[in-house]
Scaffold this active site. Structure first.
Site, PDB file in Angstrom:
ATOM      1  N   LYS A  25       0.845  -1.211   0.000  1.00  0.00           N
ATOM      2  CA  LYS A  25       0.000   0.000   0.000  1.00  0.00           C
ATOM      3  C   LYS A  25       0.870   1.248   0.000  1.00  0.00           C
ATOM      4  O   LYS A  25       0.672   2.153  -0.833  1.00  0.00           O
ATOM      5  CB  LYS A  25      -0.877   0.008   1.252  1.00  0.00           C
ATOM      6  N   ASN A  26       1.837   1.293   0.906  1.00  0.00           N
ATOM      7  CA  ASN A  26       2.579   2.546   1.106  1.00  0.00           C
ATOM      8  C   ASN A  26       3.545   2.842  -0.028  1.00  0.00           C
ATOM      9  O   ASN A  26       3.773   3.997  -0.365  1.00  0.00           O
ATOM     10  CB  ASN A  26       3.283   2.523   2.466  1.00  0.00           C
ATOM     11  N   CYS A 118      -4.759   8.200   8.832  1.00  0.00           N
ATOM     12  CA  CYS A 118      -5.310   7.568  10.048  1.00  0.00           C
ATOM     13  C   CYS A 118      -5.132   8.513  11.244  1.00  0.00           C
ATOM     14  O   CYS A 118      -4.154   9.234  11.348  1.00  0.00           O
ATOM     15  CB  CYS A 118      -4.576   6.271  10.340  1.00  0.00           C
ATOM     16  N   ARG A 123       0.021  14.078  12.771  1.00  0.00           N
ATOM     17  CA  ARG A 123       0.572  13.912  11.419  1.00  0.00           C
ATOM     18  C   ARG A 123       1.081  15.238  10.807  1.00  0.00           C
ATOM     19  O   ARG A 123       0.613  15.694   9.781  1.00  0.00           O
ATOM     20  CB  ARG A 123      -0.467  13.276  10.479  1.00  0.00           C
ATOM     21  N   ASP A 308       3.549  -0.158  12.415  1.00  0.00           N
ATOM     22  CA  ASP A 308       2.338  -0.675  11.753  1.00  0.00           C
ATOM     23  C   ASP A 308       2.016  -2.107  12.160  1.00  0.00           C
ATOM     24  O   ASP A 308       0.984  -2.637  11.759  1.00  0.00           O
ATOM     25  CB  ASP A 308       2.480  -0.596  10.226  1.00  0.00           C
ATOM     26  N   ARG A 400      -9.123   0.307   3.680  1.00  0.00           N
ATOM     27  CA  ARG A 400      -8.119   1.275   3.191  1.00  0.00           C
ATOM     28  C   ARG A 400      -6.838   0.562   2.818  1.00  0.00           C
ATOM     29  O   ARG A 400      -6.113   0.994   1.932  1.00  0.00           O
ATOM     30  CB  ARG A 400      -7.793   2.299   4.288  1.00  0.00           C
TER      31      ARG A 400
HETATM   32  C1  EPZ Z   1       4.382   6.464   6.772  1.00  0.00           C
HETATM   33  O1  EPZ Z   1       3.659   7.515   7.379  1.00  0.00           O
HETATM   34  C2  EPZ Z   1       3.348   5.354   6.535  1.00  0.00           C
HETATM   35  N1  EPZ Z   1       2.258   5.869   5.691  1.00  0.00           N
HETATM   36  C3  EPZ Z   1       2.766   4.905   7.881  1.00  0.00           C
HETATM   37  O2  EPZ Z   1       1.896   3.802   7.617  1.00  0.00           O
HETATM   38  C4  EPZ Z   1       3.907   4.424   8.778  1.00  0.00           C
HETATM   39  O3  EPZ Z   1       3.393   4.050  10.033  1.00  0.00           O
HETATM   40  C5  EPZ Z   1       4.917   5.578   8.951  1.00  0.00           C
HETATM   41  O4  EPZ Z   1       5.412   5.975   7.653  1.00  0.00           O
HETATM   42  C6  EPZ Z   1       6.094   5.196   9.829  1.00  0.00           C
HETATM   43  O5  EPZ Z   1       6.760   4.158   9.309  1.00  0.00           O
HETATM   44  C7  EPZ Z   1       2.437   5.937   4.352  1.00  0.00           C
HETATM   45  O6  EPZ Z   1       3.482   5.611   3.825  1.00  0.00           O
HETATM   46  C8  EPZ Z   1       1.262   6.436   3.552  1.00  0.00           C
HETATM   47  P1  EPZ Z   1       6.623   9.421   9.171  1.00  0.00           P
HETATM   48  P2  EPZ Z   1       4.346   8.984   7.513  1.00  0.00           P
HETATM   49  O7  EPZ Z   1       6.790  10.680   8.409  1.00  0.00           O
HETATM   50  O8  EPZ Z   1       5.221   9.226   6.335  1.00  0.00           O
HETATM   51  C9  EPZ Z   1       6.589  12.626  12.630  1.00  0.00           C
HETATM   52  C10 EPZ Z   1      -0.103   2.567   7.778  1.00  0.00           C
HETATM   53  O9  EPZ Z   1      -0.780   2.085   8.701  1.00  0.00           O
HETATM   54  N2  EPZ Z   1       6.630  13.624  11.535  1.00  0.00           N
HETATM   55  O10 EPZ Z   1       7.674   8.350   9.065  1.00  0.00           O
HETATM   56  O11 EPZ Z   1       3.277   9.957   7.820  1.00  0.00           O
HETATM   57  C11 EPZ Z   1       5.286  11.848  12.664  1.00  0.00           C
HETATM   58  O12 EPZ Z   1       4.292  12.544  13.389  1.00  0.00           O
HETATM   59  C12 EPZ Z   1       0.484   3.957   7.926  1.00  0.00           C
HETATM   60  O13 EPZ Z   1       0.153   1.992   6.687  1.00  0.00           O
HETATM   61  C13 EPZ Z   1       6.860  14.961  11.862  1.00  0.00           C
HETATM   62  O14 EPZ Z   1       7.023  15.297  13.016  1.00  0.00           O
HETATM   63  O15 EPZ Z   1       5.220   8.757   8.812  1.00  0.00           O
HETATM   64  C14 EPZ Z   1       5.711  10.565  13.343  1.00  0.00           C
HETATM   65  O16 EPZ Z   1       5.727  10.784  14.738  1.00  0.00           O
HETATM   66  C15 EPZ Z   1       0.229   4.555   9.297  1.00  0.00           C
HETATM   67  N3  EPZ Z   1       6.892  15.869  10.845  1.00  0.00           N
HETATM   68  C16 EPZ Z   1       7.154  10.357  12.850  1.00  0.00           C
HETATM   69  O17 EPZ Z   1       7.590  11.641  12.391  1.00  0.00           O
HETATM   70  C17 EPZ Z   1       6.726  15.507   9.528  1.00  0.00           C
HETATM   71  O18 EPZ Z   1       6.796  16.385   8.638  1.00  0.00           O
HETATM   72  C18 EPZ Z   1       7.283   9.364  11.698  1.00  0.00           C
HETATM   73  O19 EPZ Z   1       6.373   9.780  10.707  1.00  0.00           O
HETATM   74  C19 EPZ Z   1       6.491  14.142   9.228  1.00  0.00           C
HETATM   75  C20 EPZ Z   1       6.460  13.217  10.244  1.00  0.00           C
END
Ligand code: EPZ
Length: 419
Positions: A25-26, A118, A123, A308, A400
């Site tokens: 998916k991702n 989600c 986020r 995840d 989803r």
């Molecule tokens: C991706 O989300 C995945 N989603 C998530 O999968 C996955 O859990 C996550 O990576 C972590 O591995 C998709 O790829 C669509 P991050 P993403 O940026 O990119 C913080 C699922 O169930 N952060 O790695 O949004 C954030 O709040 C989903 O398939 C900032 O602070 O995750 C989190 O605490 C859920 N500022 C941490 O970093 C930013 O600009 C990691 O988030 C971006 C993120």
């Protein structure tokens, strides 16, 4: 409200059989959006049939992109007509943030409605914005929009993230492929999906080196061509079905998957007492007549334990021998499944970002609520192993990210019906 938005599940059932794993998916979501970096035709194979992909297709179609899903997914973005990215669907998926590279590269300016995703945390997108500004992009918040103004020439440079972000790594890596000169991303996310997306971009003619390491080098090129690309398999779907075998005392073989990007999850499952065997593109977990041991989990960026898979292992620890602690270090609100498991008899207690688990012999069927993608699948698995009937409400979240999930689980012996 969604029609037939509940699953009614009869348990307990041991889940046994073979499952064909779908595309990631991702990875697929990121690749579909960043494919707009080229006007040339793109063909994608192994794209999963899930709701987030459907929403991505609707968003791109509104922009004038031609997408044909009859056999493989064919994308033709040569006639994109719009640059005010405001369609409300953008709010539904986190992945729509990856429209930024196209806005920056194809138009140089535009406004993007802030993405959703989600409800597992707030986020933010500050790391995406910071990284793009480092490349010379003028971008700022304008209420609930991101405003990208006229773009100077994008100049490559060394960019060191102060926090590991999968999404921000993808955003900066994609834009840097068409920046002038060399970009080095330090403290980059190392997830297998990053490698898959880099492989896709390199097939378009990009020059990305070391994707999957914490230091990625991108040599800017002048343009990107078209390509045919096959999306990697979904490692979280694989981990989910293996966990289903473990918690139900069953025996499940997942094929059309990749074992190398699941090392930590397989190690943790072996520690629970499961017998795991695997080959080039398959992995099998046998838990028949074995005693399930609890295991401590600490979620962290790849290659550590994936967030995840946290709710799936909360279920595992709820029905295993012994006590354990699950620590969630990535998202601030990813414990919504805990209260629902407690309704089914689980002995769990939340303390800050930890779940203290005391295993119980069995769960009891009950009415529970799904709140996000990964908690919904874990509640369904709980229903499969609980005594009696479980009704999972708001089940729309599950569609989803899990292709044909009811049929896949029922093919393993589950008894699930939509009501
Ligand atoms: C991706 O989300 C995945 N989603 C998530 O999968 C996955 O859990 C996550 O990576 C972590 O591995 C998709 O790829 C669509 P991050 P993403 O940026 O990119 C913080 C699922 O169930 N952060 O790695 O949004 C954030 O709040 C989903 O398939 C900032 O602070 O995750 C989190 O605490 C859920 N500022 C941490 O970093 C930013 O600009 C990691 O988030 C971006 C993120």
């Amino acid at each position: 409200m969604y029609y037939m938005n509940k699953f009614r599940i009869l348990g307990p059932k041991k889940l046994k059989g073979k499952i064909k794993i779908s595309g990631s998916k991702n990875s697929a979501l990121a690749i579909i959006f960043i494919s707009l970096l080229t006007e040339k035709p793109i063909t994608l194979k192994n794209v999963p049939y899930i709701q987030d992909i459907d929403i991505a297709i609707k968003i791109l179609t509104k922009l004038g992109v031609k997408i044909d899903r009859r056999e493989f997914m064919k994308i033709d973005s040569s006639k994109i007509c719009n640059k005010f990215f405001s369609c409300s669907l953008i709010k539904y998926i986190r992945a729509s943030i990856w429209l930024l590279p196209a806005i920056i590269i194809r138009w140089g300016s535009g406004e993007l409605l802030l993405p959703g995703g989600c409800s597992i945390g707030n986020r933010p997108v500050d790391l995406h914005i910071w990284g793009l500004k480092e490349l010379g992009v003028k971008i700022k918040f304008n209420r609930n929009y991101l405003k990208i103004d006229s773009i100077n020439k994008l100049i490559g440079k060394t960019i060191c993230f102060n926090k590991i972000s999968v999404g921000a790594t993808i955003t900066v890596m994609s834009v840097a492929t068409l920046a002038y000169g060399i970009t080095i991303i330090k403290n980059a996310a190392r997830d297998p999906e990053i490698i898959d997306i880099a492989n896709f971009l390199n097939k378009l003619g990009a020059k990305i080196i070391n994707a999957g390491e914490s230091k990625i080098i991108i040599v800017g090129v002048k343009y990107l061509k078209g390509c045919i690309y096959s999306i990697m398999s979904d490692r979280i779907e694989t981990g989910t079905f293996l966990t289903a075998a473990a918690v139900s005392g069953g025996d499940v073989l997942c094929y059309n998957t990749c074992v190398s990007n699941l090392k930590i999850v397989l190690k943790k499952l072996q520690f629970t007492g499961a017998k795991i065997t695997y080959g080039q593109d398959w992995v099998r977990l046998n838990m028949i007549d074995k005693c399930l041991r609890s295991v401590n989990i600490n979620t962290a960026p790849y290659p550590s334990f994936p967030t995840d898979m946290q709710s799936q292992f909360t279920l595992l620890n709820s029905v295993s021998n012994g006590s354990s602690i699950i620590t969630e270090n990535i998202f601030e609100n990813r414990f919504m499944h805990v209260a629902e498991f407690i309704k089914m008899g689980a002995r769990l207690k939340i303390k800050n970002n930890k779940i203290i688990c005391h295993g119980v012999k069995k769960l009891i069927g009950n009415k529970v609520n799904a709140t996000d993608l990964r908690s919904s699948i874990s509640l369904v698995l709980a229903g499969c192993i609980a005594d009696g009937i479980t009704v999972v409400k708001n089940i729309h979240h599950i569609y989803r990210g899990y292709e044909s999930i009811k049929n896949k689980l029922n093919s393993l012996g589950a008894v699930i019906e939509c009501i």
